[in-house]
Design a protein around this motif. Structure first.
Motif, PDB file in Angstrom:
ATOM      1  N   GLY A  63      68.164   1.258  -6.881  1.00  0.00           N
ATOM      2  CA  GLY A  63      68.064  -0.160  -7.568  1.00  0.00           C
ATOM      3  C   GLY A  63      67.336  -1.368  -6.696  1.00  0.00           C
ATOM      4  N   PHE A  64      66.881  -2.686  -7.374  1.00  0.00           N
ATOM      5  CA  PHE A  64      66.013  -3.250  -6.746  1.00  0.00           C
ATOM      6  C   PHE A  64      66.759  -4.727  -7.146  1.00  0.00           C
ATOM      7  N   TYR A  65      66.963  -5.696  -6.334  1.00  0.00           N
ATOM      8  CA  TYR A  65      67.872  -6.851  -6.268  1.00  0.00           C
ATOM      9  C   TYR A  65      66.718  -8.082  -6.072  1.00  0.00           C
ATOM     10  N   GLY A  75      54.811  -9.145  -8.742  1.00  0.00           N
ATOM     11  CA  GLY A  75      55.528 -10.203  -8.566  1.00  0.00           C
ATOM     12  C   GLY A  75      56.554 -10.388  -7.905  1.00  0.00           C
ATOM     13  N   LEU A  76      57.215  -8.795  -7.632  1.00  0.00           N
ATOM     14  CA  LEU A  76      58.070  -8.393  -6.429  1.00  0.00           C
ATOM     15  C   LEU A  76      58.274  -8.742  -5.063  1.00  0.00           C
ATOM     16  N   LYS A  83      66.227 -10.845  -0.223  1.00  0.00           N
ATOM     17  CA  LYS A  83      65.757  -9.195  -1.331  1.00  0.00           C
ATOM     18  C   LYS A  83      66.628  -8.654  -1.219  1.00  0.00           C
ATOM     19  N   ARG A  84      67.281  -7.647  -2.019  1.00  0.00           N
ATOM     20  CA  ARG A  84      67.996  -6.324  -1.258  1.00  0.00           C
ATOM     21  C   ARG A  84      67.238  -4.675  -2.098  1.00  0.00           C
ATOM     22  N   VAL A  85      67.175  -3.827  -1.008  1.00  0.00           N
ATOM     23  CA  VAL A  85      66.825  -1.924  -2.020  1.00  0.00           C
ATOM     24  C   VAL A  85      68.250  -1.538  -1.548  1.00  0.00           C
ATOM     25  N   LEU A  86      68.991  -1.099  -3.341  1.00  0.00           N
ATOM     26  CA  LEU A  86      70.449  -0.692  -2.886  1.00  0.00           C
ATOM     27  C   LEU A  86      70.414   1.239  -3.104  1.00  0.00           C
ATOM     28  N   LEU A 173      58.517  -1.359   2.992  1.00  0.00           N
ATOM     29  CA  LEU A 173      59.633  -0.159   2.396  1.00  0.00           C
ATOM     30  C   LEU A 173      59.581  -0.134   0.965  1.00  0.00           C
ATOM     31  N   LEU A 174      59.121  -1.402  -0.010  1.00  0.00           N
ATOM     32  CA  LEU A 174      58.888  -1.405  -0.722  1.00  0.00           C
ATOM     33  C   LEU A 174      58.159  -1.005  -2.182  1.00  0.00           C
ATOM     34  N   ARG A 175      56.910  -1.036  -0.717  1.00  0.00           N
ATOM     35  CA  ARG A 175      55.985   0.121  -1.781  1.00  0.00           C
ATOM     36  C   ARG A 175      56.470   1.507  -1.749  1.00  0.00           C
ATOM     37  N   ILE A 176      57.267   2.316  -1.032  1.00  0.00           N
ATOM     38  CA  ILE A 176      57.723   2.980  -1.440  1.00  0.00           C
ATOM     39  C   ILE A 176      57.787   3.911  -2.561  1.00  0.00           C
ATOM     40  N   TRP A 177      57.943   2.764  -3.184  1.00  0.00           N
ATOM     41  CA  TRP A 177      58.224   3.082  -5.195  1.00  0.00           C
ATOM     42  C   TRP A 177      57.492   2.285  -5.722  1.00  0.00           C
TER      43      TRP A 177
END
Length: 199
Positions: A63-65, A75-76, A83-86, A173-177
């Motif tokens: 999940g992304f917060y 946009g993210l 920010k949080r990646v969980l 890291l965010l770009r993994i997904w």
């Protein structure tokens, strides 16, 4: 008599609790996530949630917060603030294998102009998973971005490893997904809030 009196008191007291006292949750893959989180003293909202599959097997729910919801990668990624990646593990995974999957995903999706500034963070991030040995089913693994400090990895909500200060690392890291070559296209859309969460 005393028990009945206490039960009556409890029944009267419960409706006076604020609605926010009980956190709202959502579920994907059997793992529950709060719809809000607090990072660096700021309230974040769950942008999207989905299950990562390997072949037919569920590996983890992620999940992304963020401070504000968005339905595009930029946009993210370009959003200011904490920010949080969980992730919540759905099966036992070797720490080295999980770390390699993450570092490969970052290297594959990092922007050319940011790549040089991701090397330090990717190395430290991979080392954390090498040291972990195993990511067991049920473990909560997260990465918080704290403005002015950097990225802090945590396992079961306890900090591990060094803070990684480069914002380019967290972008990678965010770009993994969310990148051009994401771990999973359906999961990318789920994290952007565009598709139904995985079962």
């Amino acid at each position: 008599m005393r028990r009945a009196f206490l039960s009556t008191l409890l029944a009267l007291a419960l409706p006076t609790l604020p609605l926010g006292a009980l956190a709202e949750t959502v579920e994907a893959g059997g793992a529950k996530f709060d719809t809000t989180a607090e990072v660096a003293g700021q309230k974040l909202v769950l942008n999207g949630l989905g299950v990562r599959y390997k072949a037919i097997f569920k590996v983890y729910t992620v999940g992304f917060y963020f401070k504000q919801k968005a339905d595009t990668p930029d946009g993210l990624i370009k959003q200011d603030g904490p920010k949080r990646v969980l992730l919540k593990m759905l099966r036992d995974v070797d720490g080295k294998d999980l770390g390699k999957a993450f570092t490969d995903g970052m290297q594959k999706n990092a922007l050319p102009e940011e790549r040089a500034k991701t090397i330090n963070g990717i190395f430290k991030f991979g080392q954390i998973f090498n040291d972990m040995k195993k990511a067991p089913s049920g473990a909560a693994i997260g990465i918080d971005w704290i403005p002015g400090t950097g990225a802090q990895v945590f396992v079961d909500y306890k900090p591990v490893g060094e803070v990684i200060p480069e914002p380019e690392f967290f972008n990678a890291l965010l770009r993994i997904w969310l990148g051009e070559k994401p771990a999973d296209d359906d999961l990318k859309n789920q994290l952007l809030g565009k598709e139904k969460r995985g079962r």
